[in-house]
Design a protein around this motif. Structure first.
Motif, short mmCIF file in Angstrom:
data_model
loop_
_atom_site.label_atom_id
_atom_site.label_comp_id
_atom_site.label_asym_id
_atom_site.label_seq_id
_atom_site.Cartn_x
_atom_site.Cartn_y
_atom_site.Cartn_z
N VAL A 144 0.93 -1.03 0.23
CA VAL A 144 -0.08 0.04 -0.01
C VAL A 144 0.79 1.23 -0.05
O VAL A 144 1.87 1.30 1.02
N VAL A 145 0.53 2.25 -0.89
CA VAL A 145 1.24 3.50 -0.75
C VAL A 145 0.27 4.74 -0.59
O VAL A 145 -0.82 4.82 -1.17
N GLY A 197 -9.23 5.56 2.90
CA GLY A 197 -8.38 6.22 3.80
C GLY A 197 -7.23 5.88 4.51
O GLY A 197 -6.90 4.78 4.22
N PRO A 198 -6.93 6.59 5.19
CA PRO A 198 -5.65 6.46 6.06
C PRO A 198 -5.65 5.41 7.22
O PRO A 198 -6.82 5.15 7.76
N SER A 199 -4.54 4.75 7.71
CA SER A 199 -4.49 4.12 8.85
C SER A 199 -4.17 4.65 9.87
O SER A 199 -3.74 5.67 9.99
N ALA A 237 -1.80 14.37 0.39
CA ALA A 237 -3.12 14.30 -0.60
C ALA A 237 -4.14 15.36 -0.10
O ALA A 237 -4.17 15.69 0.97
N TYR A 238 -4.70 16.04 -1.24
CA TYR A 238 -5.49 17.23 -0.81
C TYR A 238 -6.71 16.86 0.25
O TYR A 238 -7.09 17.40 1.08
N ASP A 239 -7.29 15.59 -0.25
CA ASP A 239 -8.13 14.97 0.53
C ASP A 239 -7.61 13.79 1.41
O ASP A 239 -7.83 12.53 0.81
N SER A 297 -6.26 8.65 1.17
CA SER A 297 -4.97 8.70 0.81
C SER A 297 -4.26 7.51 0.21
O SER A 297 -2.95 7.79 -0.25
N ILE A 298 -4.83 6.72 -0.21
CA ILE A 298 -4.19 5.47 -0.84
C ILE A 298 -4.12 5.89 -2.45
O ILE A 298 -5.32 5.85 -3.02
#
Length: 213
Positions: free
Chosen positions: A27-28, A56-58, A33-35, A39-40
């Protein structure tokens, strides 16, 4: 991350997935990121965690955004767990720009569920301890991540939010702030609902928590 960086890490993720097979999720995350809810920017073998491009993020992403960049270090292999119970061996590598600032994350999650089950069975046969360290959860979206952080803050304080005193709510809100919860959009409103307090009280408690730090 720049378009060139994203393109390179997409190819790297694909190459790593081919090298290590379908049990290895790559995963990158784009920390710029703007939103942040999406994020992925690259993912291979997303069936392992159930995530996909644009999710979204972790926890580790929020911590990276909330911490001092100079203190951030790559994380060597540690245990994580998916919602459906898969046990993963995970590594986190920070992607940095020319100035050394973290601009992205390359995460490697290898499914070791069957290997661990076999190891535990073998351990019971030969009389060794097959226990494993408590793994960190992997969430698929912002809502799940925020709910998880709310549960963590209750555990940190030692009681449900509805039973917390004012001082305990301040401590809980301070914990959430340290974990990066309030980088999530509309998280302050959800925190007000979770703790049963007004927006004014929330920001007052947050200021008090920051001052105590």
């Amino acid at each position: 991350m720049t378009p060139a960086q994203i393109e390179f890490y997409k190819r790297l993720a694909h190459g790593l997935a081919l090298q290590f097979g379908p049990n290895c999720e790559i995963v990158v995350h784009d920390l710029e990121a703007y939103d942040l809810d999406h994020s992925i920017v690259a993912i291979e073998n997303g069936h392992i965690s159930g995530r996909r491009l644009g999710d979204g993020p972790s926890h580790v992403v929020l911590e990276a955004l909330n911490d001092d960049a100079d203190k951030l270090r790559d994380r060597p292999p540690y245990l994580t767990k998916t919602e459906d119970g898969k046990l993963l061996k995970s590594s986190t590598i920070f992607i940095r720009d020319e100035a050394g600032w973290p601009c992205g994350i390359l995460a490697i999650n290898f499914d070791i569920t069957l290997m661990t089950a076999f190891s535990n069975m073998l351990g019971s046969l030969i009389g060794t301890d097959g226990s494993v360290t408590e793994p960190e959860p992997i969430t698929k979206n912002i809502g799940d991540l925020l709910d998880d952080l709310f549960r963590e803050c209750e555990q940190a304080v030692g009681k449900p939010a509805a039973l917390m005193t004012k001082e305990e709510r301040v401590r809980a809100i301070g914990y959430l702030d340290e974990r990066g919860a309030f980088l999530i959009r509309e998280s302050s409103q959800k925190a007000c609902e979770f703790f049963g307090i007004s927006k004014y009280s929330f920001y007052s408690y947050l200021d008090e928590a920051k001052a105590s730090d």
